[in-house]
Design a protein around this motif. Structure first.
Motif, mmCIF file in Angstrom:
data_model
loop_
_atom_site.group_PDB
_atom_site.id
_atom_site.type_symbol
_atom_site.label_atom_id
_atom_site.label_comp_id
_atom_site.label_asym_id
_atom_site.label_seq_id
_atom_site.Cartn_x
_atom_site.Cartn_y
_atom_site.Cartn_z
ATOM 1 N N THR A 167 40.932 34.900 59.055
ATOM 2 C CA THR A 167 41.689 33.691 58.762
ATOM 3 C C THR A 167 40.762 32.661 58.134
ATOM 4 O OG1 THR A 167 43.184 34.067 60.626
ATOM 5 C CG2 THR A 167 43.123 31.853 59.711
ATOM 6 N N VAL A 168 41.223 32.071 57.017
ATOM 7 C CA VAL A 168 40.524 30.997 56.320
ATOM 8 C C VAL A 168 41.465 29.800 56.301
ATOM 9 C CG1 VAL A 168 39.462 30.287 54.126
ATOM 10 C CG2 VAL A 168 39.299 32.673 54.875
ATOM 11 N N VAL A 169 40.979 28.591 56.577
ATOM 12 C CA VAL A 169 41.830 27.405 56.551
ATOM 13 C C VAL A 169 41.362 26.435 55.473
ATOM 14 C CG1 VAL A 169 42.553 27.575 58.964
ATOM 15 C CG2 VAL A 169 40.498 26.239 58.377
ATOM 16 N N TRP A 170 42.316 25.727 54.919
ATOM 17 C CA TRP A 170 42.102 24.756 53.844
ATOM 18 C C TRP A 170 41.787 23.395 54.438
ATOM 19 C CZ3 TRP A 170 44.429 20.128 52.926
ATOM 20 C CH2 TRP A 170 44.406 19.595 51.623
ATOM 21 N N VAL A 171 40.802 22.694 53.867
ATOM 22 C CA VAL A 171 40.577 21.288 54.210
ATOM 23 C C VAL A 171 40.121 20.543 52.962
ATOM 24 C CG1 VAL A 171 39.935 21.756 56.607
ATOM 25 C CG2 VAL A 171 38.137 21.529 54.879
ATOM 26 N N THR A 172 40.151 19.234 53.052
ATOM 27 C CA THR A 172 39.452 18.374 52.094
ATOM 28 C C THR A 172 38.614 17.393 52.916
ATOM 29 O OG1 THR A 172 41.030 16.539 51.948
ATOM 30 C CG2 THR A 172 41.473 18.492 50.588
ATOM 31 N N PRO A 173 37.726 16.641 52.290
ATOM 32 C CA PRO A 173 36.874 15.724 53.054
ATOM 33 C C PRO A 173 37.527 14.374 53.351
ATOM 34 C CG PRO A 173 36.183 15.736 50.771
ATOM 35 C CD PRO A 173 37.284 16.740 50.880
ATOM 36 N N TRP A 174 38.840 14.283 53.179
ATOM 37 C CA TRP A 174 39.567 13.043 53.423
ATOM 38 C C TRP A 174 40.131 13.015 54.846
ATOM 39 C CZ3 TRP A 174 39.817 9.252 49.705
ATOM 40 C CH2 TRP A 174 39.454 9.631 48.403
ATOM 41 N N VAL A 175 40.148 11.839 55.441
ATOM 42 C CA VAL A 175 40.889 11.601 56.680
ATOM 43 C C VAL A 175 41.900 10.501 56.367
ATOM 44 C CG1 VAL A 175 40.777 11.017 59.119
ATOM 45 C CG2 VAL A 175 38.870 12.247 58.048
ATOM 46 N N ASN A 176 43.169 10.779 56.642
ATOM 47 C CA ASN A 176 44.243 9.956 56.094
ATOM 48 C C ASN A 176 44.751 8.868 57.038
ATOM 49 O OD1 ASN A 176 44.322 11.102 53.610
ATOM 50 N ND2 ASN A 176 46.372 11.977 53.799
ATOM 51 N N LEU A 177 45.152 7.755 56.420
ATOM 52 C CA LEU A 177 45.934 6.726 57.089
ATOM 53 C C LEU A 177 47.412 7.073 57.069
ATOM 54 C CD1 LEU A 177 44.043 3.615 55.713
ATOM 55 C CD2 LEU A 177 44.276 4.227 58.136
ATOM 56 N N GLU A 178 47.852 7.738 56.016
ATOM 57 C CA GLU A 178 49.224 8.266 55.953
ATOM 58 C C GLU A 178 49.263 9.363 54.904
ATOM 59 O OE1 GLU A 178 51.368 8.080 53.263
ATOM 60 O OE2 GLU A 178 50.111 6.816 51.984
ATOM 61 N N SER A 179 50.217 10.291 55.075
ATOM 62 C CA SER A 179 50.321 11.449 54.181
ATOM 63 C C SER A 179 51.758 11.682 53.764
ATOM 64 C CB SER A 179 49.785 12.701 54.884
ATOM 65 O OG SER A 179 48.494 12.501 55.382
ATOM 66 N N TYR A 194 35.965 2.828 52.493
ATOM 67 C CA TYR A 194 36.613 2.942 51.190
ATOM 68 C C TYR A 194 37.938 3.680 51.367
ATOM 69 C CZ TYR A 194 37.437 4.732 46.448
ATOM 70 O OH TYR A 194 37.996 5.058 45.250
ATOM 71 N N VAL A 195 39.026 3.051 50.954
ATOM 72 C CA VAL A 195 40.370 3.605 51.099
ATOM 73 C C VAL A 195 40.986 3.742 49.716
ATOM 74 C CG1 VAL A 195 42.687 3.241 52.050
ATOM 75 C CG2 VAL A 195 40.671 2.564 53.385
ATOM 76 N N ARG A 196 41.565 4.916 49.437
ATOM 77 C CA ARG A 196 42.264 5.092 48.173
ATOM 78 C C ARG A 196 43.321 6.174 48.323
ATOM 79 N NH1 ARG A 196 39.808 7.837 43.056
ATOM 80 N NH2 ARG A 196 41.998 8.395 42.873
ATOM 81 N N ARG A 197 44.235 6.174 47.376
ATOM 82 C CA ARG A 197 45.253 7.226 47.341
ATOM 83 C C ARG A 197 44.681 8.445 46.635
ATOM 84 N NH1 ARG A 197 50.225 8.049 48.467
ATOM 85 N NH2 ARG A 197 50.428 5.925 49.245
ATOM 86 N N TRP A 198 44.923 9.597 47.223
ATOM 87 C CA TRP A 198 44.601 10.873 46.594
ATOM 88 C C TRP A 198 45.871 11.710 46.623
ATOM 89 C CZ3 TRP A 198 43.726 15.536 49.679
ATOM 90 C CH2 TRP A 198 43.917 15.344 51.047
ATOM 91 N N TRP A 199 45.783 12.983 46.273
ATOM 92 C CA TRP A 199 47.005 13.745 46.036
ATOM 93 C C TRP A 199 47.705 14.243 47.286
ATOM 94 C CZ3 TRP A 199 45.969 19.122 46.958
ATOM 95 C CH2 TRP A 199 44.607 19.449 47.017
ATOM 96 N N MET A 200 47.161 13.945 48.484
ATOM 97 C CA MET A 200 47.858 14.264 49.725
ATOM 98 C C MET A 200 48.019 13.026 50.606
ATOM 99 S SD MET A 200 48.896 17.403 49.931
ATOM 100 C CE MET A 200 48.575 19.084 49.368
ATOM 101 N N GLY A 201 48.020 11.841 49.988
ATOM 102 C CA GLY A 201 48.235 10.633 50.759
ATOM 103 C C GLY A 201 47.178 9.582 50.494
ATOM 104 N N THR A 202 46.928 8.738 51.506
ATOM 105 C CA THR A 202 45.971 7.647 51.403
ATOM 106 C C THR A 202 45.006 7.731 52.579
ATOM 107 O OG1 THR A 202 47.568 6.212 50.306
ATOM 108 C CG2 THR A 202 45.691 5.141 51.350
#
Length: 632
Positions: A212-224, A264-272
């Protein structure tokens, strides 16, 4: 060289010779291997809009493949190579005229240019990789066949893929659970409404030989709320709220900071959200502890998406004192390394695999690189292969791509059957064969012939894994990649600096994928020397262009005369590679008598097979079957 006098850019320039060819620059989308004629701002062309881009994509702003894996590196046919040692955005390479010009923004720091003048292109590449990191030799399962979908809405969908492979007699080595799977982006905690028994799922698949391989990005979200999420009410609620670990990360200072010192907070393609600062030792420890529970469940790989430098504004602040203007494109390497460290902390070194998207100097040293998001059309398949070869010429060896294309046909429907098979054939002759897409592209959802041809491609890849991993071992020692542009193998052959649609695969195979719709034959160059057709055994003298038959069931492959090709017998990999077994039987084929009367093959696990004066030996001893090549 420091920048003085208020200059905005600093660089170097020199004339190019008539007929000189230049390649490199990482994974360059387009149809050319030679990069002469291009002006490239590395990391800036999020969409490809080159002169060969299909008009229907130009009307939409370009093909959305993206400049995921740039490298500030050039390799020339005129005996030099150049590496600009920078991590800041704005590095520019100008090959559009009679001179080469390399420059960076002064905000990125001193201009550091390394020139390499080794006797061969491979020697120059090796010198670069000794400075920046040789490719890793990964565990055997990393070179197998992986499957994923864009979204597994529920645990049952993962099981459907797993059972589908078993039901249709397709080898399988890993399933990648792409986004979404967590309670939020990125908590490293399985969503219990989506995966009610994640531990049981991982364990059952592992018992069946499937990692099993799982997907992540280095973002931690305020909302998605704009991101992908499972279609149930409780998951919708979770994704509207901040990730449960966001506040802890902010309070401890684990995020990249804005100019005012706040996260630093910004919108990316899976939320903010905010992005983890991997220049901080404390943040790396936090990341390691966040992920530990998932790895302890038995997850052995991470699809490390994102990490490109274009997310960082110039005035963003890192824990090591640098700004985004100085270090944005180094981030992907730090992200890869921190995630590999987290895997190693649970599974031990050499067992877990990072499957990454971003690139820059040094990122070739950790895990796999996949080719980004291709549309499902033949133009994109050709551009993908060219990008894999420029990536290889830039030091990447562990390469992969989404079989069938991720984005779909015209970004709206699944891959056509013919293209699926042609793409699977390229996947079979790639270091890792990975199937992934936004649409239903499972082979068993097409007709029986397509399923059979797809199975043949997967089986071919699985059988070749000993050969592939042996080539990976060579890359780890010398830097010579698994997929080898001809210029790295025979730099004296002028054709090798231009060919973007064929390549050496390891030391002995010349591969010419079919890249045109409806083609039943193709024109290809065959390198100098004596070669044999993989399928028919027909002999050919190379150093020339030929027209070769290429029906849908066949990808053109030639074997160098005198080669000893070691594979797994088909019956040994019918379900996949499973656990690495040092006594698993092998199969060996000698393609014509070696010119010096003896030859040998050394596998990455230390097995050595040799033939001398008709005598065969295998050390250490293990079952092996010697088979004859086909005869015309």
């Amino acid at each position: 060289m420091p920048a003085d006098g208020g200059w905005l850019r600093v660089g170097a320039s020199w004339p190019l010779l008539d007929g000189e060819r230049v390649t490199g620059l990482g994974a360059r989308h387009g149809l050319d291997f030679d990069q002469r004629g291009r002006l490239v701002r590395l990391g800036a062309d999020r969409r490809y809009t080159g002169p060969d881009c299909p008009p229907e994509f130009l009307a939409q702003g370009g093909i959305p493949q993206g400049d995921y894996a740039p490298v500030p590196w050039l390799l020339s046919s005129a005996g030099w190579a150049a590496w600009v040692e920078t991590s800041g955005p704005g590095a520019e390479i100008d090959l559009s005229g009679a001179r080469v010009s390399l420059s960076t923004r002064t905000a990125a720091g001193p201009f550091r240019l390394h020139l390499f003048t080794g006797p061969t292109p491979t020697a120059r590449l090796r010198a670069f990789l000794r400075e920046t990191g040789l490719p890793a030799l990964l565990p055997e399962w990393a070179y197998g066949h992986w499957k994923s979908r864009d979204v597994y809405e529920h645990q049952e969908d993962v099981e459907d893929d797993w059972r589908g492979y078993r039901r249709n007699d397709l080898p399988l080595d890993a399933i990648v659970i792409d986004s979404p799977w967590e309670t939020q982006y990125n908590t490293w905690r399985f969503n219990p409404h989506q995966f009610p028994d994640a531990e049981g799922l991982v364990g059952m698949m592992r018992e069946d030989g499937v990692r099993t391989v799982v997907w992540v990005t280095p973002w931690v979200n305020l909302e998605s709320i704009d991101g992908q999420r499972p279609p149930d009410g409780e998951s919708e609620r979770l994704h509207r709220e901040p990730a449960e670990n966001y506040a802890d990360g902010a309070e401890a200072g684990h995020y990249v900071r804005a100019a005012d010192g706040e996260p630093y907070v910004r919108r990316w393609w899976m939320g903010t959200g905010s992005i983890v600062d991997f220049t901080s030792a404390a943040a790396r420890r936090w990341w390691r502890e966040l992920s530990r529970n998932v790895f302890e469940l038995g997850v052995e790989g991470v699809k490390a998406d994102d990490g490109e430098g274009y997310y960082f504004p110039p005035d963003s602040l890192l824990a090591d004192g640098r700004t985004g203007a100085e270090a944005a494109w180094e981030y992907g390497r730090l992200y890869r390394e921190a995630t590999q460290e987290a895997l190693d902390a649970v599974h031990g070194p050499g067992r877990g695999v990072i499957f990454g998207r971003s690139g820059w100097t040094g990122q070739q040293a950790t895990g796999m690189l996949w080719g980004g998001d291709q549309a499902s059309d033949f133009w994109s398949l050709r551009a993908l292969l060219a990008s894999l070869l420029t990536a290889a010429a830039s030091g990447f060896s562990n390469l992969s791509h989404d079989v069938g294309g991720y984005l779909g046909r015209r970004l709206a429907e699944r891959c056509d059957p013919e293209l699926l098979i042609r793409w699977a054939q390229l996947g079979a002759l790639s270091p890792l064969m990975q199937a992934h897409g936004r649409f239903q592209q499972e082979a068993w959802t097409y007709d029986g012939r397509i399923l059979d041809l797809y199975r043949e491609a997967v089986v071919l890849h699985e059988r070749l894994v000993p050969y592939i991993r042996s080539a990976a071992g060579t890359a780890a020692r010398t830097g010579l990649p698994i997929m080898r542009p001809l210029c790295l193998v025979d730099p004296g052959d002028s054709e090798g600096w231009a060919i973007a649609d064929a390549y050496m695969f390891g030391p002995s195979l010349w591969v010419a994928p079919v890249l045109e719709e409806g083609a039943e034959e193709r024109r290809t160059y065959v390198p100098r020397g004596e070669w044999f057709d993989w399928w028919t055994g027909e002999r050919i003298e190379g150093g020339c262009w030929i027209q070769t038959e290429a029906p849908l069931e066949r990808i053109p492959i030639w074997v160098r005369s005198g080669s000893l090709i070691v594979t797994y017998p088909e019956e040994e990999i019918a379900r996949g590679l499973g656990e690495r077994d040092p006594t698993r039987p092998l199969e060996a084929t000698l393609w014509s008598e070696p010119p010096l009367g003896h030859t040998a093959a050394r596998l990455a696990d230390g097995t050595r097979i040799s033939l001398r004066a008709g005598e065969r030996s295998v050390r250490p001893d293990r079952p092996i079957r010697f088979v004859d090549p086909p005869t015309p």
